[in-house]
Design a protein around this motif. Sequence first.
Motif, PDB file in Angstrom:
ATOM      1  N   PHE A  13       0.980  -1.014   0.021  1.00  0.00           N
ATOM      2  CA  PHE A  13      -0.034  -0.016   0.098  1.00  0.00           C
ATOM      3  C   PHE A  13       1.028   1.200  -0.014  1.00  0.00           C
ATOM      4  O   PHE A  13       1.613   1.573   1.074  1.00  0.00           O
ATOM      5  CB  PHE A  13      -0.947  -0.169   1.201  1.00  0.00           C
ATOM      6  N   ILE A  16       4.323   1.211   2.099  1.00  0.00           N
ATOM      7  CA  ILE A  16       4.079  -0.148   3.003  1.00  0.00           C
ATOM      8  C   ILE A  16       3.954  -1.520   2.273  1.00  0.00           C
ATOM      9  O   ILE A  16       3.239  -1.612   1.380  1.00  0.00           O
ATOM     10  CB  ILE A  16       2.735   0.025   3.986  1.00  0.00           C
ATOM     11  N   GLY A  39      -0.168  -5.330  12.462  1.00  0.00           N
ATOM     12  CA  GLY A  39       0.581  -4.946  11.228  1.00  0.00           C
ATOM     13  C   GLY A  39       1.460  -6.044  10.520  1.00  0.00           C
ATOM     14  O   GLY A  39       2.127  -5.448   9.416  1.00  0.00           O
ATOM     15  N   GLY A  41       0.595  -8.384   8.685  1.00  0.00           N
ATOM     16  CA  GLY A  41       0.121  -8.701   7.139  1.00  0.00           C
ATOM     17  C   GLY A  41      -0.853  -9.774   7.352  1.00  0.00           C
ATOM     18  O   GLY A  41      -1.435 -10.319   6.055  1.00  0.00           O
ATOM     19  N   THR A  43      -4.336  -9.677   7.883  1.00  0.00           N
ATOM     20  CA  THR A  43      -5.678  -9.290   7.343  1.00  0.00           C
ATOM     21  C   THR A  43      -5.411  -9.319   5.714  1.00  0.00           C
ATOM     22  O   THR A  43      -6.126  -9.822   5.090  1.00  0.00           O
ATOM     23  CB  THR A  43      -6.017  -7.965   7.871  1.00  0.00           C
ATOM     24  N   THR A  44      -4.739  -8.587   5.380  1.00  0.00           N
ATOM     25  CA  THR A  44      -4.248  -8.409   3.863  1.00  0.00           C
ATOM     26  C   THR A  44      -4.164  -9.739   3.171  1.00  0.00           C
ATOM     27  O   THR A  44      -4.691  -9.845   2.159  1.00  0.00           O
ATOM     28  CB  THR A  44      -2.878  -7.299   3.661  1.00  0.00           C
ATOM     29  N   GLU A 155      -9.232 -12.789  13.265  1.00  0.00           N
ATOM     30  CA  GLU A 155      -9.409 -12.491  14.527  1.00  0.00           C
ATOM     31  C   GLU A 155     -10.853 -12.522  15.322  1.00  0.00           C
ATOM     32  O   GLU A 155     -11.038 -11.694  15.829  1.00  0.00           O
ATOM     33  CB  GLU A 155      -8.591 -11.041  14.728  1.00  0.00           C
TER      34      GLU A 155
HETATM   35  P1  ATP Z   1      -3.475  -6.507  12.923  1.00  0.00           P
HETATM   36  O1  ATP Z   1      -3.285  -7.659  13.790  1.00  0.00           O
HETATM   37  O2  ATP Z   1      -3.082  -5.161  13.535  1.00  0.00           O
HETATM   38  O3  ATP Z   1      -4.880  -6.582  12.396  1.00  0.00           O
HETATM   39  P2  ATP Z   1      -2.505  -7.477  10.465  1.00  0.00           P
HETATM   40  O4  ATP Z   1      -1.308  -8.564  10.633  1.00  0.00           O
HETATM   41  O5  ATP Z   1      -3.817  -8.052  10.017  1.00  0.00           O
HETATM   42  O6  ATP Z   1      -2.457  -6.644  11.546  1.00  0.00           O
HETATM   43  P3  ATP Z   1      -2.584  -6.081   8.045  1.00  0.00           P
HETATM   44  O7  ATP Z   1      -3.964  -5.391   8.322  1.00  0.00           O
HETATM   45  O8  ATP Z   1      -2.511  -7.046   6.984  1.00  0.00           O
HETATM   46  O9  ATP Z   1      -1.890  -6.686   9.301  1.00  0.00           O
HETATM   47  O10 ATP Z   1      -1.536  -4.928   7.790  1.00  0.00           O
HETATM   48  C1  ATP Z   1      -0.397  -4.828   7.282  1.00  0.00           C
HETATM   49  C2  ATP Z   1       0.206  -3.530   6.935  1.00  0.00           C
HETATM   50  O11 ATP Z   1      -0.269  -2.891   5.846  1.00  0.00           O
HETATM   51  C3  ATP Z   1       0.093  -2.514   8.137  1.00  0.00           C
HETATM   52  O12 ATP Z   1       1.187  -1.669   7.977  1.00  0.00           O
HETATM   53  C4  ATP Z   1      -1.067  -1.694   7.707  1.00  0.00           C
HETATM   54  O13 ATP Z   1      -1.078  -0.413   8.162  1.00  0.00           O
HETATM   55  C5  ATP Z   1      -0.936  -1.703   6.087  1.00  0.00           C
HETATM   56  N1  ATP Z   1      -2.347  -1.880   5.610  1.00  0.00           N
HETATM   57  C6  ATP Z   1      -3.309  -2.610   5.610  1.00  0.00           C
HETATM   58  N2  ATP Z   1      -4.299  -2.345   4.866  1.00  0.00           N
HETATM   59  C7  ATP Z   1      -4.214  -0.996   4.135  1.00  0.00           C
HETATM   60  C8  ATP Z   1      -4.780  -0.169   3.513  1.00  0.00           C
HETATM   61  N3  ATP Z   1      -5.825  -0.274   2.880  1.00  0.00           N
HETATM   62  N4  ATP Z   1      -4.036   0.975   3.008  1.00  0.00           N
HETATM   63  C9  ATP Z   1      -2.742   1.358   3.336  1.00  0.00           C
HETATM   64  N5  ATP Z   1      -2.260   0.586   4.577  1.00  0.00           N
HETATM   65  C10 ATP Z   1      -2.843  -0.732   4.713  1.00  0.00           C
END
Ligand code: ATP
Length: 309
Positions: A13, A16, A39, A41, A43-44, A155
């Motif tokens: 993103f 990032i 953060g 990754g 959820t992504t 989660e």
């Molecule tokens: P959490 O446990 O906090 O939910 P996560 O492991 O699920 O975290 P992600 O939500 O996948 O992590 O995020 C990974 C990185 O990508 C983070 O730095 C987040 O801020 C960034 N990010 C996720 N989605 C977006 C978006 N739509 N736009 C910009 N940055 C994003």
Amino acid sequence: MTVLEVRNLQKSFGSIRAVQDISFSIEAGEVFTIIGPNGAGKTTTLEMIEGLVPPDQGEIHFGEWNWEQDAVAIKKKIGVQPQSSAMFDLLTPEENLNLFATFYDKARSTEEILELVNLTDHRKNQVKKLSGGQRQRLAIGLAMISDPEIIFLDEPTTGLDPQARRNIWDIILELKKLGKTTILTTHYMEEAEKLSDRVCIVDQGLIVTLDTPSALIEKLTEEREVRLSFLDGEEAAEAADLFSKSLDSVARTERECTALKLWTARPEDTLYDLFKFTKDREYQVEQVSIREMSLEDVFIAFTGKEWRD
Ligand code: ATP
């Protein structure tokens, strides 16, 4: 049978790099947990697999199917736990399930789902009056309504109290009994350890390690941490420390006042020698324990970082 395979997934993103390079495959019927700090990754990764976010690079295969050509078939095969905001707050759990059921050709009965997620007694209460745990259980129920083979839970227990978390664990174990494949993300090590067939630890968009919880822990358990404390003050602890250092089985020691920690590949031999020594010297051991290794230790060992929920 492999039901899902992802290869070299990447997603940024802007600057990032949310997912740098993730590959794994998942077998039918397993509970596969992606765990990592905020953060990392998780959820992504899930959203790319669910077809909600297009990857920058990489491949996602559900058996022979992929999102480009077989989106309709994949959507029938998977169930995604909706965000709380996707539920209708003024409707009851029963009404929400009935409504979601109309989105699909084939649906499991509402009765059955209410039973599965333990909401039968709350079926007639408005969703806005449910507790956080009950809402999460309804979200899992909604993911199950089309009777999917693969269920994604992002989660599902975050922010819940320990009892409410355990209720969700029971449902996940129930899904396993039904033969479903569950892909779960969590921050909680204990949860990953209890529920998962395999755990994929991610950090900064990369897989740190992936294996069964017991295999991950075994990788570390070549050395066990033994803790002792002495009633006879520092002198006894110091003498035991010196003696321990002379033993072949002991890799290293740490001492603080009357407490001694040592790391040994052969705890039984070490303790035998050490107790012989303390008995000869007539030192009194106050406490002794061998620490159980956990997935938390695995994370720390692989990343060098402390784990924070
Ligand atoms: P959490 O446990 O906090 O939910 P996560 O492991 O699920 O975290 P992600 O939500 O996948 O992590 O995020 C990974 C990185 O990508 C983070 O730095 C987040 O801020 C960034 N990010 C996720 N989605 C977006 C978006 N739509 N736009 C910009 N940055 C994003």
